[in-house]
Design a protein around this motif. Structure first.
Motif, PDB file in Angstrom:
ATOM      1  N   ARG A  27     -90.237  28.271  51.228  1.00  0.00           N
ATOM      2  CA  ARG A  27     -91.468  29.057  51.193  1.00  0.00           C
ATOM      3  C   ARG A  27     -91.348  30.318  52.037  1.00  0.00           C
ATOM      4  O   ARG A  27     -92.114  31.253  51.857  1.00  0.00           O
ATOM      5  CB  ARG A  27     -92.637  28.215  51.710  1.00  0.00           C
ATOM      6  CG  ARG A  27     -93.051  27.097  50.788  1.00  0.00           C
ATOM      7  CD  ARG A  27     -94.233  26.335  51.357  1.00  0.00           C
ATOM      8  NE  ARG A  27     -94.723  25.332  50.450  1.00  0.00           N
ATOM      9  CZ  ARG A  27     -95.606  25.548  49.512  1.00  0.00           C
ATOM     10  NH1 ARG A  27     -96.100  26.756  49.347  1.00  0.00           N
ATOM     11  NH2 ARG A  27     -96.010  24.575  48.724  1.00  0.00           N
ATOM     12  N   TRP A  30     -88.416  35.492  50.813  1.00  0.00           N
ATOM     13  CA  TRP A  30     -89.036  36.434  49.886  1.00  0.00           C
ATOM     14  C   TRP A  30     -88.018  37.465  49.486  1.00  0.00           C
ATOM     15  O   TRP A  30     -87.373  38.085  50.314  1.00  0.00           O
ATOM     16  CB  TRP A  30     -90.232  37.109  50.557  1.00  0.00           C
ATOM     17  CG  TRP A  30     -90.950  38.051  49.653  1.00  0.00           C
ATOM     18  CD1 TRP A  30     -91.761  37.754  48.612  1.00  0.00           C
ATOM     19  CD2 TRP A  30     -90.906  39.480  49.708  1.00  0.00           C
ATOM     20  NE1 TRP A  30     -92.242  38.893  48.019  1.00  0.00           N
ATOM     21  CE2 TRP A  30     -91.731  39.965  48.664  1.00  0.00           C
ATOM     22  CE3 TRP A  30     -90.260  40.389  50.530  1.00  0.00           C
ATOM     23  CZ2 TRP A  30     -91.922  41.319  48.426  1.00  0.00           C
ATOM     24  CZ3 TRP A  30     -90.449  41.746  50.298  1.00  0.00           C
ATOM     25  CH2 TRP A  30     -91.273  42.189  49.254  1.00  0.00           C
ATOM     26  N   THR A  53     -90.703  41.425  42.492  1.00  0.00           N
ATOM     27  CA  THR A  53     -91.774  40.646  43.115  1.00  0.00           C
ATOM     28  C   THR A  53     -92.804  41.553  43.762  1.00  0.00           C
ATOM     29  O   THR A  53     -93.888  41.115  44.116  1.00  0.00           O
ATOM     30  CB  THR A  53     -91.205  39.682  44.160  1.00  0.00           C
ATOM     31  OG1 THR A  53     -90.493  40.432  45.151  1.00  0.00           O
ATOM     32  CG2 THR A  53     -90.261  38.673  43.523  1.00  0.00           C
ATOM     33  N   ARG A  54     -92.458  42.830  43.917  1.00  0.00           N
ATOM     34  CA  ARG A  54     -93.400  43.789  44.477  1.00  0.00           C
ATOM     35  C   ARG A  54     -94.391  44.268  43.430  1.00  0.00           C
ATOM     36  O   ARG A  54     -95.600  44.302  43.664  1.00  0.00           O
ATOM     37  CB  ARG A  54     -92.655  45.000  45.024  1.00  0.00           C
ATOM     38  CG  ARG A  54     -91.764  44.710  46.204  1.00  0.00           C
ATOM     39  CD  ARG A  54     -91.168  46.000  46.737  1.00  0.00           C
ATOM     40  NE  ARG A  54     -90.393  45.803  47.954  1.00  0.00           N
ATOM     41  CZ  ARG A  54     -90.143  46.754  48.829  1.00  0.00           C
ATOM     42  NH1 ARG A  54     -90.612  47.970  48.631  1.00  0.00           N
ATOM     43  NH2 ARG A  54     -89.415  46.509  49.902  1.00  0.00           N
ATOM     44  N   ASP A  56     -94.178  43.357  39.927  1.00  0.00           N
ATOM     45  CA  ASP A  56     -94.244  42.505  38.742  1.00  0.00           C
ATOM     46  C   ASP A  56     -93.662  43.207  37.520  1.00  0.00           C
ATOM     47  O   ASP A  56     -93.962  42.840  36.385  1.00  0.00           O
ATOM     48  CB  ASP A  56     -95.682  42.079  38.447  1.00  0.00           C
ATOM     49  CG  ASP A  56     -95.761  40.676  37.869  1.00  0.00           C
ATOM     50  OD1 ASP A  56     -96.699  40.398  37.104  1.00  0.00           O
ATOM     51  OD2 ASP A  56     -94.858  39.866  38.159  1.00  0.00           O
ATOM     52  N   GLN A  72     -93.508  35.243  37.031  1.00  0.00           N
ATOM     53  CA  GLN A  72     -93.346  34.620  38.346  1.00  0.00           C
ATOM     54  C   GLN A  72     -94.685  34.120  38.867  1.00  0.00           C
ATOM     55  O   GLN A  72     -95.735  34.613  38.476  1.00  0.00           O
ATOM     56  CB  GLN A  72     -92.754  35.629  39.329  1.00  0.00           C
ATOM     57  CG  GLN A  72     -93.618  36.864  39.536  1.00  0.00           C
ATOM     58  CD  GLN A  72     -92.941  37.912  40.385  1.00  0.00           C
ATOM     59  OE1 GLN A  72     -92.047  37.608  41.171  1.00  0.00           O
ATOM     60  NE2 GLN A  72     -93.363  39.159  40.239  1.00  0.00           N
ATOM     61  N   ASP A  73     -94.614  33.151  39.736  1.00  0.00           N
ATOM     62  CA  ASP A  73     -95.769  32.647  40.463  1.00  0.00           C
ATOM     63  C   ASP A  73     -95.354  32.596  41.922  1.00  0.00           C
ATOM     64  O   ASP A  73     -94.732  31.623  42.369  1.00  0.00           O
ATOM     65  CB  ASP A  73     -96.177  31.266  39.945  1.00  0.00           C
ATOM     66  CG  ASP A  73     -97.461  30.762  40.591  1.00  0.00           C
ATOM     67  OD1 ASP A  73     -97.785  31.203  41.710  1.00  0.00           O
ATOM     68  OD2 ASP A  73     -98.126  29.920  39.984  1.00  0.00           O
ATOM     69  N   ASN A  74     -95.653  33.651  42.643  1.00  0.00           N
ATOM     70  CA  ASN A  74     -95.182  33.746  44.021  1.00  0.00           C
ATOM     71  C   ASN A  74     -95.795  32.673  44.915  1.00  0.00           C
ATOM     72  O   ASN A  74     -95.155  32.218  45.864  1.00  0.00           O
ATOM     73  CB  ASN A  74     -95.500  35.134  44.586  1.00  0.00           C
ATOM     74  CG  ASN A  74     -94.661  36.214  43.947  1.00  0.00           C
ATOM     75  OD1 ASN A  74     -93.554  35.945  43.479  1.00  0.00           O
ATOM     76  ND2 ASN A  74     -95.170  37.420  43.888  1.00  0.00           N
ATOM     77  N   ASN A  77     -93.574  29.828  44.416  1.00  0.00           N
ATOM     78  CA  ASN A  77     -92.135  30.115  44.481  1.00  0.00           C
ATOM     79  C   ASN A  77     -91.443  29.747  43.162  1.00  0.00           C
ATOM     80  O   ASN A  77     -90.379  29.126  43.166  1.00  0.00           O
ATOM     81  CB  ASN A  77     -91.480  29.380  45.643  1.00  0.00           C
ATOM     82  CG  ASN A  77     -91.784  30.018  46.980  1.00  0.00           C
ATOM     83  OD1 ASN A  77     -92.382  31.076  47.049  1.00  0.00           O
ATOM     84  ND2 ASN A  77     -91.379  29.363  48.044  1.00  0.00           N
ATOM     85  N   VAL A  79     -90.225  31.006  39.139  1.00  0.00           N
ATOM     86  CA  VAL A  79     -89.924  32.066  38.180  1.00  0.00           C
ATOM     87  C   VAL A  79     -89.686  31.395  36.830  1.00  0.00           C
ATOM     88  O   VAL A  79     -89.061  30.333  36.773  1.00  0.00           O
ATOM     89  CB  VAL A  79     -88.687  32.876  38.592  1.00  0.00           C
ATOM     90  CG1 VAL A  79     -88.432  34.013  37.602  1.00  0.00           C
ATOM     91  CG2 VAL A  79     -88.858  33.441  39.985  1.00  0.00           C
ATOM     92  N   THR A  98     -81.783  35.041  43.077  1.00  0.00           N
ATOM     93  CA  THR A  98     -82.644  35.749  44.022  1.00  0.00           C
ATOM     94  C   THR A  98     -81.954  37.036  44.459  1.00  0.00           C
ATOM     95  O   THR A  98     -80.768  37.018  44.815  1.00  0.00           O
ATOM     96  CB  THR A  98     -82.946  34.872  45.237  1.00  0.00           C
ATOM     97  OG1 THR A  98     -81.710  34.417  45.807  1.00  0.00           O
ATOM     98  CG2 THR A  98     -83.767  33.658  44.853  1.00  0.00           C
TER      99      THR A  98
END
Length: 126
Positions: A27, A30, A53-54, A56, A72-74, A77, A79, A98
């Motif tokens: 978790r 990032w 991730t910034r 999308d 993604q679902d940040n 965590n 993808v 990643t």
């Protein structure tokens, strides 16, 4: 090293669909970019789809544009790679990755990523 667990692969007929999932292990980690790559024996690993991730913002290989969708679902965590209209040429082992490099946007080159999982096999029959 960040570990990921890919799942969702399988065998389908041409024209079918699959959704791949990637669980990132920590978790606290990032990354600016996440991606899906694939590889067949004897060939280089290729970037299929990546996402920032910034912002999308996704990027796709030409061969999958209009058929694959990365998301993604940040908070979880996770993808995902939704694959529709699958073709025999999509047969490969798919890897979640990643990003380790940030140049202001996400690239689909393998050197920008860490591969911490075993991959999941996708087989498409004609």
């Amino acid at each position: 090293q960040v570990q990921v667990v890919e799942s969702g692969g399988g065998s389908v007929q041409a024209g079918g669909s699959l959704t791949l999932s990637c669980q990132v292990s920590t978790r606290t980690y990032w990354s600016n970019c996440m991606g899906w790559f694939r590889q067949v024996p004897g060939k280089e690993r290729e970037g299929v789809a990546v996402i920032s991730t910034r912002s999308d913002t996704p990027q796709y290989a030409d061969s999958v544009k209009g058929r694959f969708t990365i998301s993604q679902d940040n908070a979880k965590n996770m993808v995902y790679l939704q694959m529709n209209s699958l073709e025999p040429e999509d047969t490969a082992t798919y890897y979640c990755a990643t990003g380790t490099v940030w140049v202001g946007f996400c690239r689909r080159q393998t050197s920008d990523y860490n591969f911490g999982g075993q991959g999941t096999q996708v087989t498409v029959s004609s």
